[in-house]
Design a protein around this motif. Structure first.
Motif, PDB file in Angstrom:
ATOM      1  N   TYR A   3      40.068  37.998  40.709  1.00  0.00           N
ATOM      2  CA  TYR A   3      39.545  37.619  42.013  1.00  0.00           C
ATOM      3  C   TYR A   3      40.406  36.552  42.671  1.00  0.00           C
ATOM      4  O   TYR A   3      41.327  36.005  42.072  1.00  0.00           O
ATOM      5  CB  TYR A   3      38.107  37.128  41.854  1.00  0.00           C
ATOM      6  CG  TYR A   3      37.203  38.113  41.159  1.00  0.00           C
ATOM      7  CD1 TYR A   3      37.249  39.476  41.493  1.00  0.00           C
ATOM      8  CD2 TYR A   3      36.316  37.716  40.171  1.00  0.00           C
ATOM      9  CE1 TYR A   3      36.433  40.388  40.858  1.00  0.00           C
ATOM     10  CE2 TYR A   3      35.491  38.627  39.531  1.00  0.00           C
ATOM     11  CZ  TYR A   3      35.550  39.960  39.886  1.00  0.00           C
ATOM     12  OH  TYR A   3      34.738  40.873  39.259  1.00  0.00           O
ATOM     13  N   SER A   4      40.058  36.247  43.915  1.00  0.00           N
ATOM     14  CA  SER A   4      40.811  35.243  44.667  1.00  0.00           C
ATOM     15  C   SER A   4      40.782  33.903  43.951  1.00  0.00           C
ATOM     16  O   SER A   4      39.756  33.491  43.397  1.00  0.00           O
ATOM     17  CB  SER A   4      40.206  35.088  46.064  1.00  0.00           C
ATOM     18  OG  SER A   4      40.783  34.003  46.750  1.00  0.00           O
ATOM     19  N   GLN A  77      31.344  41.153  46.677  1.00  0.00           N
ATOM     20  CA  GLN A  77      32.410  41.989  46.125  1.00  0.00           C
ATOM     21  C   GLN A  77      33.681  41.896  46.958  1.00  0.00           C
ATOM     22  O   GLN A  77      34.782  41.807  46.419  1.00  0.00           O
ATOM     23  CB  GLN A  77      31.940  43.444  46.057  1.00  0.00           C
ATOM     24  CG  GLN A  77      30.862  43.714  45.041  1.00  0.00           C
ATOM     25  CD  GLN A  77      30.266  45.103  45.196  1.00  0.00           C
ATOM     26  OE1 GLN A  77      30.507  45.791  46.195  1.00  0.00           O
ATOM     27  NE2 GLN A  77      29.474  45.517  44.227  1.00  0.00           N
ATOM     28  N   ARG A  80      35.234  37.927  47.166  1.00  0.00           N
ATOM     29  CA  ARG A  80      35.922  37.398  45.995  1.00  0.00           C
ATOM     30  C   ARG A  80      37.232  38.128  45.705  1.00  0.00           C
ATOM     31  O   ARG A  80      38.020  37.690  44.865  1.00  0.00           O
ATOM     32  CB  ARG A  80      35.004  37.450  44.775  1.00  0.00           C
ATOM     33  CG  ARG A  80      34.689  38.832  44.255  1.00  0.00           C
ATOM     34  CD  ARG A  80      33.587  38.791  43.208  1.00  0.00           C
ATOM     35  NE  ARG A  80      33.349  40.097  42.615  1.00  0.00           N
ATOM     36  CZ  ARG A  80      32.339  40.357  41.783  1.00  0.00           C
ATOM     37  NH1 ARG A  80      31.482  39.401  41.479  1.00  0.00           N
ATOM     38  NH2 ARG A  80      32.194  41.563  41.273  1.00  0.00           N
ATOM     39  N   MET A  81      37.485  39.245  46.419  1.00  0.00           N
ATOM     40  CA  MET A  81      38.696  40.017  46.173  1.00  0.00           C
ATOM     41  C   MET A  81      39.832  39.647  47.126  1.00  0.00           C
ATOM     42  O   MET A  81      40.953  40.108  46.956  1.00  0.00           O
ATOM     43  CB  MET A  81      38.367  41.519  46.292  1.00  0.00           C
ATOM     44  CG  MET A  81      39.456  42.454  45.815  1.00  0.00           C
ATOM     45  SD  MET A  81      40.039  42.102  44.133  1.00  0.00           S
ATOM     46  CE  MET A  81      38.573  42.511  43.190  1.00  0.00           C
TER      47      MET A  81
END
Length: 301
Positions: A3-4, A77, A80-81
Motif C-alpha cells: 500500500y501507499s 481499498q 490505500r493503493m
C-alpha cells in the motif's frame, strides 16, 4: 509495494496545499484499486471515487441503494493503493445529521482526503437525470454543519454539492452555494451546470474552491481543462469515464469472441502482462520475498 507509504493525514495536507496553489487539479474516477494506481502512474493530481461507479460495480443503479459500509470499503481499498489524494462521493450522508457525522468519521477512517455531501432528498438519484428533488436550505446546511463538526482531521476536505440548478435555476444554485460555504463547506460542487458562464458565476460567488463534473452523456458540455482553468475552476472530476471505457472495451471483446471464436484480433489492444506486472510492482514483491526466504532447502541427510 503493498500500500501507499504516504499517510492519509499527509495526503489531506497535500490536497489543501494543492488547492491553495490555484492550479486546476484533475481527478479521474477510479473503478478499482488498480485503476487508481494507473491514474497515479499517468501523472494526475488526484483520484475520484464515484458513488455511481460503486453502485454500477455492484450491478445497481445510482439511486441511493449502496450502504455506508460498501462505500467506505471501496474508499479504503482505493485510498490505500495510491499516493494521491482521494475525493469520495458520500451521497446525502446516508441519513440525517447524526448519520452524516458517522459517515464523515467512517470515511475519514477509510483514509480518504475529502468527501462531498449533496442536498438531494434521500434516497438520491444520479445528478444528471431528470426528476431530482432537493431538500430545503435548512436541511442542506445542517448536513454540512454536521459533517464539519464530525471531522477529527481539520485537513479533511468537506465539500458541499448542490443539485438545485436543475430544479430552480442558476440564481438558486448561487444562493445555496453561498449558504453552504457559510455553513462551513471547504469547497463547492455545483452539479449539472449548463455552460461555462454558469461555472464562472458560481466561481465569482464564493471564496472557496469549486469543482466541475465532466461526466459523459450528462447535462454539462465536456469542457477542456484549459476552458475550466480559464474560468477559475479548481478541481475537475471524470467520475465514470474509465469504467465506461473499460466496459466498452470488454463488450467489444466479447462480441469479437462470439463472432470470431478467438480473441487474437483483440490482443494488440490489451494491456500486456509486462505492463500489468509493472503497475502491480511485481519486482518489489520478488525482492522482498528473496530477502526473507534466502535459504536453500538441504538435499542431504
Amino acid at each position: 509495494m503493498l500500500y501507499s507509504s504516504i499517510t492519509p493525514a499527509d495526503k489531506r495536507a497535500k490536497l489543501r496545499a494543492d488547492l491553495a496553489s490555484g492550479e486546476l487539479l484533475r481527478f479521474p474516477g477510479a473503478f478499482n484499486p488498480l485503476s487508481a494506481r494507473l491514474i497515479q502512474n499517468k501523472g494526475f493530481e488526484g483520484v475520484y471515487i464515484s458513488g455511481a461507479v460503486i453502485a454500477a460495480d455492484l450491478g445497481l443503479p445510482d439511486i441511493g441503494l449502496t450502504t455506508l459500509s460498501e462505500v467506505a470499503g471501496r474508499g479504503q481499498q482505493i485510498s490505500r493503493m495510491t499516493d494521491l489524494p482521494t475525493l469520495i462521493d458520500a451521497d446525502t450522508g446516508f441519513g440525517e445529521p447524526m448519520n452524516v457525522a458517522r459517515t464523515v468519521q467512517t470515511l475519514e477512517d477509510a483514509g480518504v482526503s475529502g468527501l462531498h455531501i449533496e442536498d438531494q432528498v434521500n434516497p438520491k438519484r444520479c445528478g444528471h437525470l431528470d426528476g431530482k428533488a432537493v431538500v430545503d436550505l435548512a436541511t442542506s446546511t445542517k448536513r454540512i454543519r454536521a459533517a464539519v463538526d464530525a471531522r477529527r482531521d481539520p485537513n479533511l476536505l468537506i465539500m458541499a454539492r448542490t443539485d438545485v440548478r436543475a430544479i430552480e435555476g442558476l440564481q438558486a444554485a448561487i444562493d445555496r452555494a453561498k449558504a453552504l460555504v457559510d455553513a462551513g463547506a471547504d469547497a463547492i460542487f455545483p452539479e449539472a451546470m449548463a455552460d461555462l458562464g454558469e461555472f464562472e458565476a458560481i466561481r465569482a460567488a464564493v471564496d472557496v474552491p469549486v469543482l466541475a463534473n465532466m461526466t459523459e452523456f450528462g447535462k454539462s458540455e465536456l469542457f477542456s481543462t484549459e476552458q475550466l482553468a480559464n474560468v477559475g475552476i479548481n478541481i475537475v472530476i471524470y467520475p465514470v469515464s474509465l469504467l465506461r471505457i473499460a466496459m466498452g472495451a470488454a463488450e467489444r471483446g466479447l462480441e469479437t469472441l462470439q463472432r470470431e471464436g478467438s480473441l487474437r484480433s483483440e490482443v494488440p489492444g490489451m494491456q500486456t502482462r509486462a505492463r500489468l506486472y509493472e503497475l502491480l510492482d511485481y519486482e518489489s514483491y520478488n525482492t522482498f520475498d528473496t530477502s526473507v526466504f534466502n535459504f536453500e532447502v538441504p538435499t542431504g541427510r
